[in-house]
Write a protein that holds these residues in place. Structure first.
Motif, PDB file in Angstrom:
ATOM      1  N   PHE A  65     -18.682   6.069  -4.797  1.00  0.00           N
ATOM      2  CA  PHE A  65     -19.590   6.414  -3.720  1.00  0.00           C
ATOM      3  C   PHE A  65     -18.796   7.139  -2.644  1.00  0.00           C
ATOM      4  CE2 PHE A  65     -22.676   5.986  -0.376  1.00  0.00           C
ATOM      5  CZ  PHE A  65     -23.878   6.072  -1.065  1.00  0.00           C
ATOM      6  N   ASP A  66     -19.348   8.217  -2.133  1.00  0.00           N
ATOM      7  CA  ASP A  66     -18.653   9.036  -1.146  1.00  0.00           C
ATOM      8  C   ASP A  66     -18.999   8.571   0.270  1.00  0.00           C
ATOM      9  OD1 ASP A  66     -17.356  10.986   0.288  1.00  0.00           O
ATOM     10  OD2 ASP A  66     -18.758  12.579  -0.237  1.00  0.00           O
ATOM     11  N   PHE A  67     -18.018   7.972   0.937  1.00  0.00           N
ATOM     12  CA  PHE A  67     -18.192   7.523   2.313  1.00  0.00           C
ATOM     13  C   PHE A  67     -17.454   8.447   3.289  1.00  0.00           C
ATOM     14  CE2 PHE A  67     -18.706   3.528  -0.112  1.00  0.00           C
ATOM     15  CZ  PHE A  67     -19.931   3.116   0.377  1.00  0.00           C
ATOM     16  N   SER A  68     -17.164   9.670   2.881  1.00  0.00           N
ATOM     17  CA  SER A  68     -16.342  10.563   3.703  1.00  0.00           C
ATOM     18  C   SER A  68     -17.004  10.956   5.026  1.00  0.00           C
ATOM     19  CB  SER A  68     -15.952  11.817   2.912  1.00  0.00           C
ATOM     20  OG  SER A  68     -17.100  12.535   2.532  1.00  0.00           O
ATOM     21  N   LYS A  82     -17.434   7.069  17.863  1.00  0.00           N
ATOM     22  CA  LYS A  82     -16.623   7.446  16.704  1.00  0.00           C
ATOM     23  C   LYS A  82     -16.870   6.538  15.498  1.00  0.00           C
ATOM     24  CE  LYS A  82     -11.687   7.947  15.567  1.00  0.00           C
ATOM     25  NZ  LYS A  82     -10.335   7.860  16.134  1.00  0.00           N
ATOM     26  N   TYR A  83     -17.150   5.259  15.752  1.00  0.00           N
ATOM     27  CA  TYR A  83     -17.160   4.273  14.669  1.00  0.00           C
ATOM     28  C   TYR A  83     -18.557   3.972  14.151  1.00  0.00           C
ATOM     29  CZ  TYR A  83     -12.388   3.698  16.183  1.00  0.00           C
ATOM     30  OH  TYR A  83     -11.078   3.946  16.514  1.00  0.00           O
ATOM     31  N   ASP A  84     -18.643   3.825  12.826  1.00  0.00           N
ATOM     32  CA  ASP A  84     -19.897   3.495  12.160  1.00  0.00           C
ATOM     33  C   ASP A  84     -19.968   2.024  11.748  1.00  0.00           C
ATOM     34  OD1 ASP A  84     -21.019   6.250  11.971  1.00  0.00           O
ATOM     35  OD2 ASP A  84     -19.170   6.578  10.829  1.00  0.00           O
ATOM     36  N   LEU A  85     -18.817   1.354  11.673  1.00  0.00           N
ATOM     37  CA  LEU A  85     -18.760  -0.036  11.227  1.00  0.00           C
ATOM     38  C   LEU A  85     -17.395  -0.596  11.601  1.00  0.00           C
ATOM     39  CD1 LEU A  85     -20.048  -1.498   7.943  1.00  0.00           C
ATOM     40  CD2 LEU A  85     -17.629  -1.786   8.424  1.00  0.00           C
ATOM     41  N   ILE A 112     -18.454  -6.746  10.494  1.00  0.00           N
ATOM     42  CA  ILE A 112     -18.363  -7.561   9.294  1.00  0.00           C
ATOM     43  C   ILE A 112     -17.106  -8.420   9.369  1.00  0.00           C
ATOM     44  CG2 ILE A 112     -18.363  -7.530   6.765  1.00  0.00           C
ATOM     45  CD1 ILE A 112     -20.762  -5.970   8.185  1.00  0.00           C
ATOM     46  N   ALA A 113     -17.293  -9.733   9.281  1.00  0.00           N
ATOM     47  CA  ALA A 113     -16.139 -10.638   9.241  1.00  0.00           C
ATOM     48  C   ALA A 113     -15.382 -10.393   7.948  1.00  0.00           C
ATOM     49  CB  ALA A 113     -16.604 -12.087   9.314  1.00  0.00           C
ATOM     50  N   MET A 114     -14.066 -10.332   8.043  1.00  0.00           N
ATOM     51  CA  MET A 114     -13.201 -10.174   6.874  1.00  0.00           C
ATOM     52  C   MET A 114     -12.151 -11.264   6.997  1.00  0.00           C
ATOM     53  SD  MET A 114     -11.114  -6.803   5.571  1.00  0.00           S
ATOM     54  CE  MET A 114     -12.515  -5.898   4.926  1.00  0.00           C
ATOM     55  N   THR A 115     -12.401 -12.400   6.309  1.00  0.00           N
ATOM     56  CA  THR A 115     -11.575 -13.574   6.524  1.00  0.00           C
ATOM     57  C   THR A 115     -11.532 -14.476   5.294  1.00  0.00           C
ATOM     58  OG1 THR A 115     -11.322 -15.545   7.922  1.00  0.00           O
ATOM     59  CG2 THR A 115     -13.558 -14.747   7.566  1.00  0.00           C
ATOM     60  N   ALA A 116     -10.495 -15.284   5.227  1.00  0.00           N
ATOM     61  CA  ALA A 116     -10.377 -16.270   4.150  1.00  0.00           C
ATOM     62  C   ALA A 116     -11.268 -17.481   4.410  1.00  0.00           C
ATOM     63  CB  ALA A 116      -8.925 -16.709   3.998  1.00  0.00           C
ATOM     64  N   ASN A 117     -11.822 -17.591   5.605  1.00  0.00           N
ATOM     65  CA  ASN A 117     -12.721 -18.701   5.936  1.00  0.00           C
ATOM     66  C   ASN A 117     -14.076 -18.440   5.288  1.00  0.00           C
ATOM     67  OD1 ASN A 117     -10.599 -19.427   7.546  1.00  0.00           O
ATOM     68  ND2 ASN A 117     -11.598 -18.918   9.463  1.00  0.00           N
ATOM     69  N   VAL A 118     -14.378 -19.162   4.211  1.00  0.00           N
ATOM     70  CA  VAL A 118     -15.576 -18.855   3.433  1.00  0.00           C
ATOM     71  C   VAL A 118     -16.557 -20.020   3.330  1.00  0.00           C
ATOM     72  CG1 VAL A 118     -14.468 -17.032   2.089  1.00  0.00           C
ATOM     73  CG2 VAL A 118     -14.392 -19.385   1.261  1.00  0.00           C
ATOM     74  N   PHE A 119     -16.352 -21.058   4.099  1.00  0.00           N
ATOM     75  CA  PHE A 119     -17.294 -22.166   4.082  1.00  0.00           C
ATOM     76  C   PHE A 119     -18.538 -21.802   4.887  1.00  0.00           C
ATOM     77  CE2 PHE A 119     -13.270 -24.372   3.202  1.00  0.00           C
ATOM     78  CZ  PHE A 119     -13.630 -25.032   2.037  1.00  0.00           C
ATOM     79  N   LYS A 129     -17.273  -2.467  -0.901  1.00  0.00           N
ATOM     80  CA  LYS A 129     -18.034  -1.228  -1.100  1.00  0.00           C
ATOM     81  C   LYS A 129     -19.534  -1.479  -1.017  1.00  0.00           C
ATOM     82  CE  LYS A 129     -14.625   1.324  -3.818  1.00  0.00           C
ATOM     83  NZ  LYS A 129     -14.332   1.906  -5.159  1.00  0.00           N
ATOM     84  N   ALA A 130     -19.993  -2.621  -1.533  1.00  0.00           N
ATOM     85  CA  ALA A 130     -21.416  -2.951  -1.442  1.00  0.00           C
ATOM     86  C   ALA A 130     -21.833  -3.138   0.018  1.00  0.00           C
ATOM     87  CB  ALA A 130     -21.721  -4.203  -2.262  1.00  0.00           C
ATOM     88  N   VAL A 131     -20.973  -3.772   0.810  1.00  0.00           N
ATOM     89  CA  VAL A 131     -21.264  -3.953   2.239  1.00  0.00           C
ATOM     90  C   VAL A 131     -21.277  -2.600   2.938  1.00  0.00           C
ATOM     91  CG1 VAL A 131     -20.290  -4.855   4.393  1.00  0.00           C
ATOM     92  CG2 VAL A 131     -20.481  -6.338   2.398  1.00  0.00           C
ATOM     93  N   LEU A 132     -20.314  -1.746   2.620  1.00  0.00           N
ATOM     94  CA  LEU A 132     -20.299  -0.404   3.211  1.00  0.00           C
ATOM     95  C   LEU A 132     -21.582   0.346   2.876  1.00  0.00           C
ATOM     96  CD1 LEU A 132     -16.610   0.693   2.530  1.00  0.00           C
ATOM     97  CD2 LEU A 132     -17.635   0.194   4.761  1.00  0.00           C
TER      98      LEU A 132
END
Length: 146
Positions: A17-20, A67-70, A103-110, A136-139
């Motif tokens: 998928f092209d996210f450019s 500038k930012y999309d996510l 989007i949280a990006m963490t090892a905490n998954v409970f 990629k699915a989240v993006l």
């Protein structure tokens, strides 16, 4: 409520998928994790800026919010954690601060950890170690308009 692991939802396979057209900010304090994320996303064409902690992420977003999309936001970082950074972004007086996907990006998954992320103003959660198909699915979910 018992402390239980939330099983990941079935992940859509997003190949080539092209996210450019998109620019994201990733707040991550660990050098190796930044390198891995950059390598995993290299084939997407997405433009990435990194922040080494939540305070830097807040500064980068506030200086150039259009500038930012996510934003991918680690939770446990020095100086300012991801919860505080997210809350402060959401409190800013610009429309993008209220709507940018964080989007949280963490090892905490409970379940409790994910609920805490949502309560801080985040839109979703990606666990570590990173599953590139999940990222990629989240993006695709948050960046593309169907």
């Amino acid at each position: 409520m018992p402390r239980g692991r939330i099983l990941p939802k079935e992940v859509e396979v997003v190949e080539n998928f092209d996210f450019s057209a998109y620019h994201i900010l990733i707040a991550e304090d660990v050098d190796m994790n930044r390198e891995i994320i950059a390598a995993l996303l290299e084939d997407t064409g997405i433009d990435i800026d990194f922040a080494e902690n939540g305070h830097i992420a807040l500064e980068k977003f506030s200086e150039n919010f259009e500038k930012y999309d996510l934003i991918f936001m680690d939770i446990h970082m020095p100086v300012m954690d991801g919860y505080e950074s997210t809350r402060r972004i959401r409190e800013m007086f610009c429309p993008q601060a209220k709507t940018i996907p964080i989007i949280a990006m963490t090892a905490n998954v409970f379940r409790e950890d994910i609920e805490k992320c949502m309560a801080a103003g985040m839109n979703s959660h990606v666990g570590k170690p990173i599953d590139i198909q999940r990222v990629k699915a989240v993006l695709k979910k948050f960046l593309t308009r169907v």
